[in-house]
Design an enzyme around this catalytic site. Structure first.
Site, mmCIF file in Angstrom:
data_model
loop_
_atom_site.group_PDB
_atom_site.id
_atom_site.type_symbol
_atom_site.label_atom_id
_atom_site.label_comp_id
_atom_site.label_asym_id
_atom_site.label_seq_id
_atom_site.Cartn_x
_atom_site.Cartn_y
_atom_site.Cartn_z
ATOM 1 N N ARG A 299 -26.385 85.271 17.106
ATOM 2 C CA ARG A 299 -26.473 84.550 15.834
ATOM 3 C C ARG A 299 -26.283 83.044 15.958
ATOM 4 N NH1 ARG A 299 -23.189 89.134 12.358
ATOM 5 N NH2 ARG A 299 -24.882 90.633 12.442
ATOM 6 N N LEU A 420 -17.831 95.963 12.640
ATOM 7 C CA LEU A 420 -17.392 97.265 12.128
ATOM 8 C C LEU A 420 -16.596 97.970 13.217
ATOM 9 C CD1 LEU A 420 -20.591 98.475 10.232
ATOM 10 C CD2 LEU A 420 -18.527 97.451 9.292
#
Lengths: 646, 250
Positions: A299, A420
C-alpha cells in the site's frame, strides 16, 4: 478454600477484544467488556478483503516462513521478528478455528477454503468471506462471547467509555475508570488486568476510512498516565478510497486481488468517458513501473505512485486528484460472487456500477502501524513463549493491549489482510500469559485500599465538571476538523521537515484554542458533548506524538516517506546483493568493483541509515510534551535488506 | 421548489425517555456528496435552528458509515433505513428524520435495540465448539450452501425489519424476522445443526414463529436484501416437523 477466579476488564469489542475475551473465558476467567456501542457494531466490520494464512492449498509452495518474510519485508524490517514469525505460524490454526466457528469463508469446488491474492505477496494466501470478511469474523467472535455472556461469565458494559486505568501506589493497574454514556455516571471497575483493544486512531486525521469510534483516545490516555507510545508516525494511507462528505469509504485491496487495474489517461485532463479511451492511451502506471507485483504492490508503494502521478505528473482524472480502478474486464457473475458487497457500497455512494464503469478512487488515511508500546517474550527459538505474562503488556504493569492499538506486527507498513490476523492473533495469544499473570500476582485488587479507586473516580468527576463549565467561543467539532486538516496537509504520504515543524506549531496553537472551547450541551442524560471534548484533548496530544515522531525520523522507511532522505536505490539493484554485501563485510573490506557501479555506495548508505534509524520510536509524556527516544528492533531472524517490488 | 443551495431538515427530538418529543428544523448549505450523517455533523458544527435559535447538537447513533455496522437506522422521510446511505440529492425536502418507533427512545434519534441482542441469546445464535485449541480443519461445506449462509450472515442487527413489521410492537415479545433468520443460519451449519432442536423450541413458544402475520414487509426494507421471508417459511417448516417429532417421539 475456593479457587480464586481471575477477573479482567477488556476495553473494546472488536476482533482483538472479543478474541481475548473468548480465550480468557475458556480458562474460566470472568470478563467485563466495555464498549462505546454494542460490540457487534465495532470497526472490525469494515475490513473487507480477507485474512492471511499460508495454508498453500494451490501448490504454489507458500509457507508460514514465506508469510513471515513477506510481512517483515512489507514493514520495511521495523517489526520485531519473533512476534511476526509466531503470528504467521499460528495463522493457519486461526483460520481453521474461525472456520469452525461458522465464518462463511468462500469455498473451493471440493468444499475447502478458497484463497485469493493480496498486496505485497506473490501467493494466494488470503481467505475471505465474500467482501465482508471483517464483519463475518467479528460476528463469529461476537456469537462466542454472547454464549459466555448467556452463561454468566461475561458482563457487557456497552454505551460505556473508558477514561483511564486505576493505578495503585506502585503504579500497577488494578482496574479502570468508566463513564456511563447514558446516565453520565463515572465509576470504577476492578480487575486483575485491563486489556486495551481499542483500535486505531483514524479520527485524529478527521475524514478517513475509520469508523467514528476509532479515535485513539484510550491509548493516548494511557500515554498520559505514563505508558510508552511507539512508532506513532507510521500511518498507512490506503491507495484506494471513495470520496465522501462524512467519511472516505474504503475500496478493498481485494478489488485488485481479483484483477482490478489502476490507470489514468496518458493525456493530461483527458475528459473522455473512461471506456472510450483506447488501451494504448491509458497509463497503467503500477503495472509499468512494477512488472512483477503490478497492481498488488504494498500500500505505501501504491499510494506514493498515485501521489506522484496525480500531483507531480498532473495526470489525475480530469485534472482532479483521482485515478481509475478498473474491473470492467471481469465478468459480472465473477465480480458479484467474489466482491459483491464492496461493489454495492461503491454503487450506493456514487451511483455508478463498477461492473460497468471504472471506479474513481484516491488515497485515504487507513491504519496505524504504531500504537501503544507492548512487550513480548520469545522462546529462544524464534517464536513466542505463549505462557509469558509479558506478552502484550504495556509499560504499565497489568495494562495490556491488543489489535490495531498496539504497535508490534506491521513495522513501517502493513500488508493487506494482515490486520484481521494480528487482531485475532494478539487477542488469543495473550490469554495464557494473562492467566499466569493473575496466578503469580502477589496481591490482588481485593487487597488494594478502596481510596485508590475513589480518588481515581473523583479526579475524573472533577474533570468532567470542569469540561461542562467550558463556555468559550470555539466549537469543539470545528476544532476537531481543523486538527485533522493540519495532519492531512503535513503528515501524510510525502513528509517534509519544514512542513512538519509548521504543523507542530499549528497543533500547539490549536491546543491554545482548545482552552476556549464551548461545551455545547450541559445536560445529564445521554450527552456526548463532554466526552467529545475530553476525546479532542487526547487527540491533540496524539497529533503531537505522530507529528513529532515524523519530524525527528530523518529517513524514508515504509509509509514514512521523506523525499529528502530517499537513498535512491539504483534501478538495476537486486536486494540479494545486500545479503552478499553483509556476508563479505564480515570477512574484510568491501571492494567497490565487486558490485555494479553505484551499488556498493548505495548499500553503504542503506547500512548507515539502518544503524541510525532501524529503531522503534518511543514517545513518553514529559513536561506536557512527547519526549522521543529510540529502542532496538529484534531483527535476529532475517537480515534486513532494501525493499524492492518490481 | 426546494432551494438547490440549501438542505432543509426537520428532526424529531426528545431529551429523555420520559419527556415529550418536539420538532426542530435546520437549514444547511448544500454540499456535494452530502448524506444524512454529514448533515447531522454539520449541525454539530453550528447547532442553530432555521429560526436562529441556538440548541444542543442532535444526538444519533452511527459508526462505520458504510452500511455494515447497523448503527444508524432511523426513519427518513417516513421510511426506515440506514442514514449513511441516505444521500441528500436523492431525497425530497424537507428531509424528515425520526427515531425508530418500535424501540425505547434514549435521546433524539437514538434508541435502545438491546431486545434484538437478547433474542439472539434466547435462540442460541452461535456454534457450540469444543474449544479454541487447534484440532485442524473445519467441516467441508459445499460452496452453494456457503453462499446461502453468507446472505443470512450479513444481518447487522440494524432493526429495519422489526420497525416495519406490524407484528413487532414495543409491548409484546415477538422475536421478528431477523431472529428467525439467524435460527435458520445456525441450523444450516453442519456443527450448528447439532443444536437445531433447542433453537427451534425457542421459537415455538410465545413471541415465536407462529405469531408472524406474514405481512412480508420485513424483506422489503432489509438494507442487506436478506431473504427474510424465505427464512420465515423455512423455520415454519422446521418447527412443524419438530412439533410432530415432539408428539410422536417424545
Amino acid at each position: 478454600m475456593r479457587k480464586r477466579k481471575p477477573q479482567y476488564i477488556v476495553i473494546g469489542g472488536g476482533l482483538a477484544g472479543l478474541a481475548a475475551t473468548m480465550k480468557l473465558c475458556e480458562d474460566k476467567a470472568k470478563v467485563t467488556i466495555v464498549s462505546y456501542q454494542p460490540v457487534k457494531r465495532s470497526h472490525s466490520v469494515c475490513a473487507q478483503g480477507g485474512i492471511n494464512a499460508a495454508i498453500d492449498t494451490k501448490g504454489e509452495g507458500d509457507s508460514p516462513e514465506t508469510h513471515f518474510y513477506d510481512t517483515v519485508k512489507g514493514g520495511d524490517f521495523l517489526a520485531h521478528q519473533p512476534l511476526v514469525r509466531d503470528m504467521c505460524h499460528q495463522a493457519p490454526a486461526i483460520i481453521h478455528l474461525m472456520d469452525r466457528l461458522g465464518v462463511a469463508f468462500n469455498r473451493t469446488p471440493e468444499g475447502h477454503l478458497e484463497f485469493r491474492r493480496f498486496g505485497g505477496t506473490l501467493y494466494s494466501r488470503t481467505a475471505f468471506a465474500g467482501a465482508t470478511t471483517g464483519q463475518q469474523l467479528l460476528y463469529a467472535l461476537d456469537e462466542q462471547v454472547r454464549r459466555y455472556e448467556h452463561d454468566g461469565q461475561v458482563k457487557k458494559l456497552e454505551w460505556h467509555e473508558y477514561l483511564s486505568a486505576v493505578l495503585d501506589s506502585k503504579g500497577i493497574c488494578r482496574g479502570a475508570v468508566l463513564h456511563d454514556l447514558r446516565t453520565g455516571e463515572i465509576f470504577t471497575a476492578r480487575g486483575d488486568a485491563v486489556v486495551l483493544a481499542t483500535g486505531g486512531p483514524a479520527q485524529v486525521y478527521g475524514k478517513t476510512t475509520g469508523s467514528t469510534v476509532c479515535n485513539g483516545v484510550a491509548t493516548t490516555t494511557s500515554y498520559l498516565q505514563g505508558a510508552k507510545y511507539a512508532n506513532g508516525e507510521f500511518i498507512q494511507v490506503h491507495p484506494t478510497a471513495i470520496p465522501g462528505r462524512d467519511k472516505l469509504r474504503l475500496m478493498s485491496e481485494s478489488a485488485r486481488g481479483e484483477g482490478g487495474r489502476i490507470w489514468v489517461p496518458r493525456k493530461p485532463k483527458d475528459d473522455r468517458a473512461p471506456l472510450t479511451i483506447p488501451e494504448e492511451e491509458r497509463y497503467y502506471f503500477l503495472e509499468e513501473n512494477h512488472p512483477r507485483f503490478g497492481n498488488l504492490v504494498p500500500r505505501d508503494v501504491a499510494s506514493r505512485e498515485i501521489h506522484d502521478v496525480v500531483y507531480n505528473k498532473e495526470l489525475g482524472i480530469g485534472g482532479q486528484p483521482m485515478v481509475y480502478l478498473d474491473l470492467t474486464h471481469q465478468s459480472e457473475g465473477f465480480l458479484e460472487h467474489r466482491l459483491g458487497g464492496i461493489l454495492d457500497i461503491y454503487t450506493k455512494f456514487t451511483g455508478d456500477d463498477p461492473k460497468k464503469v471504472p471506479m474513481k478512487i484516491f488515497p485515504a488515511v487507513h491504519y496505524s502501524m504504531g500504537g501503544i508500546w507492548t512487550d513480548y517474550e520469545d522462546d529462544g527459538h524464534g517464536l513466542i513463549d505463549h505462557q509469558s505474562p509479558r506478552n502484550q503488556m504495556t509499560s504499565i504493569q497489568g495494562l495490556y493491549a491488543a489489535g490495531e492499538c498496539d504497535y508490534q506486527f506491521h513495522g513501517a507498513n502493513r500488508l493487506g489482510a494482515n490486520s484481521l490476523l494480528s487482531c485475532i492473533y494478539t487477542g488469543l495469544m495473550m490469554g495464557p500469559g494473562m492467566i499466569n499473570y493473575s496466578k503469580h500476582l502477589g496481591s490482588h485488587f481485593e487487597d488494594v485500599p478502596s481510596t485508590v479507586f475513589d480518588q481515581a473516580r473523583d479526579q475524573w468527576k472533577e474533570r468532567f465538571e470542569i469540561i461542562k463549565k467550558m463556555n468559550g467561543k470555539e466549537n469543539p467539532y470545528s476544532l476537531h476538523q481543523d486538527l485533522g486538516n493540519i495532519l492531512l496537509a503535513s503528515v501524510l504520504i510525502v513528509r517534509e521537515n519544514s512542513k512538519l515543524e509548521k504543523a507542530l506549531i499549528q497543533i500547539s496553537d490549536l491546543e491554545t484554542r482548545f482552552r476556549d472551547v464551548k461545551c455545547l450541551d450541559t445536560t445529564h442524560w445521554s450527552n456526548p458533548a463532554p466526552s467529545m471534548i475530553q476525546q479532542l484533548h487526547c487527540q491533540i496530544q496524539l497529533a503531537k506524538i505522530i507529528t513529532k515522531g515524523a519530524l525527528i525520523r530523518n529517513e524514508f522507511r515504509g509509509a514514512h516517506y521523506k523525499p529528502e532522505y530517499d537513498l535512491n536505490q539504483p534501478a538495476d539493484f537486486d536486494p540479494h546483493e545486500y545479503v552478499e554485501y553483509i556476508e563479505k563485510k564480515q570477512y574484510g573490506e568491501i571492494q567497490e568493483e565487486e558490485f555494479s557501479p553505484g551499488h556498493a555506495a548505495y548499500m553503504k548508505r542503506y547500512e548507515e541509515c539502518n544503524e541510525q534509524w532501524l529503531k522503534t520510536t518511543i514517545a513518553e509524556h514529559k513536561n506536557h510534551q512527547p519526549e522521543i527516544s529510540f529502542e532496538e528492533v529484534n531483527t535476529s531472524l532475517v537480515q534486513p535488506r532494501p525493499r524492492k517490488y518490481d | 421548489m426546494p432551494d438547490p443551495k440549501n438542505i432543509r431538515l426537520k428532526i424529531k427530538r426528545q431529551d429523555r425517555p420520559d419527556t415529550k418529543p418536539y420538532w426542530q428544523e435546520f437549514n444547511l448549505p448544500h454540499k456535494p456528496l452530502a448524506n444524512v450523517i454529514s448533515c447531522l455533523m454539520d449541525i454539530q458544527m453550528n447547532p442553530v435552528t432555521r429560526q436562529g435559535q441556538a440548541v444542543t447538537p442532535v444526538v444519533w447513533e452511527c459508526n462505520c458509515l458504510e452500511e455494515v455496522c447497523g448503527s444508524c437506522t432511523m426513519n427518513i422521510n417516513g421510511k426506515v433505513r440506514q442514514a449513511c446511505t441516505a444521500l441528500v440529492d436523492a431525497l425530497p425536502q424537507p428531509i424528515v428524520l425520526e427515531p425508530m418507533s418500535k424501540f425505547p427512545i434514549v435521546r433524539d434519534l437514538q434508541v435502545d435495540r438491546n431486545r434484538m441482542f437478547e433474542n439472539l441469546k434466547k435462540v442460541k445464535a452461535w456454534i457450540h465448539i469444543d474449544g479454541t485449541y487447534d484440532i485442524g480443519e473445519g467441516p467441508v461445506i459445499p460452496e452453494k450452501q456457503r453462499a446461502k449462509a453468507y446472505l443470512l450472515s450479513e444481518c447487522m442487527t440494524c432493526g429495519c425489519c422489526l420497525e416495519a413489521c406490524p407484528q413487532f410492537t414495543k409491548d409484546n415479545d415477538f422475536m421478528g424476522a431477523s431472529t428467525f433468520s439467524q435460527v435458520r443460519l445456525f441450523n444450516m451449519h453442519p456443527t450448528g445443526a447439532m443444536e437445531q432442536e433447542e433453537r427451534l423450541e425457542a421459537v415455538m413458544g410465545e413471541g415465536g414463529i407462529a405469531d408472524c402475520g406474514n405481512a412480508q414487509v420485513c424483506v422489503e426494507v432489509c438494507p442487506k436484501k436478506i431473504p427474510l421471508t424465505e427464512s420465515i417459511a423455512e423455520i415454519g417448516r422446521e418447527t412443524t416437523l419438530q412439533l410432530l417429532k415432539n408428539l410422536f417421539l417424545k
